[in-house]
Structure formats: C-alpha cells, structure tokens
Design a protein around this motif. Sequence first.
Motif, PDB file in Angstrom:
ATOM      1  N   ARG A  49       0.804  -1.229   0.000  1.00 26.95           N
ATOM      2  CA  ARG A  49       0.000   0.000   0.000  1.00 26.95           C
ATOM      3  C   ARG A  49       0.839   1.281   0.000  1.00 26.95           C
ATOM      4  N   ILE A 199      -4.959 -10.734   2.879  1.00 27.77           N
ATOM      5  CA  ILE A 199      -5.138  -9.551   2.038  1.00 27.77           C
ATOM      6  C   ILE A 199      -6.402  -9.666   1.190  1.00 27.77           C
ATOM      7  N   THR A 200      -6.738 -10.889   0.749  1.00 30.46           N
ATOM      8  CA  THR A 200      -7.985 -11.099   0.009  1.00 30.46           C
ATOM      9  C   THR A 200      -9.191 -10.795   0.893  1.00 30.46           C
ATOM     10  N   SER A 204      -8.354  -6.722  -1.055  1.00 26.89           N
ATOM     11  CA  SER A 204      -7.356  -6.579  -2.115  1.00 26.89           C
ATOM     12  C   SER A 204      -7.051  -7.950  -2.707  1.00 26.89           C
ATOM     13  N   ARG A 205      -6.366  -7.964  -3.829  1.00 29.11           N
ATOM     14  CA  ARG A 205      -6.031  -9.236  -4.468  1.00 29.11           C
ATOM     15  C   ARG A 205      -4.560  -9.251  -4.857  1.00 29.11           C
TER      16      ARG A 205
END
Length: 312
Positions: A49, A199-200, A204-205
């Motif tokens: 990020r 994170i998924t 996010s991916r």
Amino acid sequence: MQNNTRALVEGALLSAITIILSLLSLYIPILGTFASLVWPVPIILLGIRHGLKISILATVVSGIIVAMLEGPLQALTVILGFGLIGIALGWAISKDFSAEKCLAVGTVASLIAKVVLIIISLYVMGINPINEEIAALKESVEQVTKFYTSMGMNKELVEQTTQNFKQAVNLLSMAIPGVFVLASIVDSFLNYSVAKLVITKLGSRIKDFTPFWQWKLPSFTVFFFMIGILLTFLEPYWPAGILKTIGMNLQLVFYFAFFIEGFSLLAYYFGKYNVSKPLRVLAVLLVFFNPFFAQIVAWAGMFDILMNFRKL
C-alpha cells in the motif's frame, strides 16, 4: 501530505500488530507457530500500500520496541527472521511480480536472514547453533540407546540401530545448507499463502500460483542433480569432504524439486482420470508414509521434467 500522514498512521497501527504477534510467539507456544506465519503480513500489506520505505520503517520500529521489552537479541530475531521476508514479499507484490517470482524473492530474503542470524550467533554470542542442535541430536540418540538396552532388547540390534541414527545425524550436519534452502522455500511459500488469504479478506487481491497440476520445473534442475551425484563420486580426489558436501546438498535440494514435480504429475493424472477423493487420499498417504512410493514419485517427477509427459 495527507497520503504521508495516512501511511504513517497505518504504519503505526500495523507495527503495533506486529509487536503483539512477536510477544505471542515468545510467550504462548501454541500460538507461536501461527503468529510466526502471520507476523510478516502487516509488513507485506504496508509494502503493497505504501512502498518499501514505510515497510522498512515499520519493521525497524517494531524491532526497537521488542528490544526494549525483550532485549536486542529477540529484536534481531524478529527483524531478520520475520521482518526481512515481509519487506521482500511486500516489495515484490507491489512490483506486480508473478507468484512464482515473489516466492523466489521471499526465499532469498529468508535464506539471507537465516545466514545472518547464524553469523550473529557465532560472532556476537560465541555460540554455534548448528553444532548445538547436532550435539543435542547425538545426545538424544545415546539416551534412547540406554533406554532400549535397559528394557532388555537385543544388544546387537540396538547397536546397529544406534549406528544408523548416528550416520544419519552426521549426514544431516553435512546437508545443513540444503536444509536451509528448503526451509527458506517453505517459509516463503507459507508466508505468501497466508498473506494472500488475509489480504484477500481485506478486499485486495494478489496473484495466484500457477495451478499445482501445471507446475513444471526447467530441465536444468536435472543437470544440477547429476552434478551433485558426480561431485559425490569425485570425493576421493578432493580433501576435507568439500565435494561430497556440495554434491549432497545439490542432490537434496533437487531431489525435493523432483518430488514436488512428481506430485504435480500425480495431481494431473488424478484430474485427467477423475480419480475419486478416497483413492487420492490413499495415494497421498502411501507416498508420504512409504519411502518406496515417495521415491517412485520423485523419479517420475525427474522424467517428467525431461520428457514433459503432460505436454505443458
């Protein structure tokens, strides 16, 4: 300015999480393994990020606070053992590398961390952790020998078994570099997989690995394995066991690679012939608990690398 403030706030929050995970791994053994897998995730997230600098800063801050609470050695273990792989994976993912390239980057980072920790232990603490572990294994073999002898078991059988274990321990001491490489690969794979899961969940991916049944290693892996065998045979022509050590480690690492390739081949044929789940479970158990079947899978993997049975 707003983005910088946001990055610092998120860095502070995620640093706090890493410190809590560090304390969990130190004080609660049951959660320690889980905490060590999850520990790099906040650092990876920061790297994705906000970039490399923020992830490094968060790792250093976490290390300083752990040093204040637990001492500098624990802090070094945290920063090098967990932080470096988190920084490396976060950087690789932010660069949009494939999952396989991220695995390679994480493996290198984990290996560097292990080597540096060994060097620090040798030259700062004056302790060789590898020798300590080998000595502990040999001592445990002696204790087991005494126990079985006191139970009245056949003395010759006990001595033969003990000798076999001692030879295995001696071989293990020579194969430490290969063990480190394999452990680093496993560390990187587990950390990437856990990070992907977390994170998924956060919305996010990150990229998936190639489906397991399509895994295909390059042909040079067989070449290096053969070099390892050749070096072992050339041992009598070189002093101090150098060629044998290099040869054994090459064989260990690439035999493991063949084993993974063989399992990928097995998964391909499971899918191709629609093998039922009970039979798949039985086959996997046979491979893991029977050395003969494990060797068949490894050799099948090597020939698949050379002949490409799946035409991938």
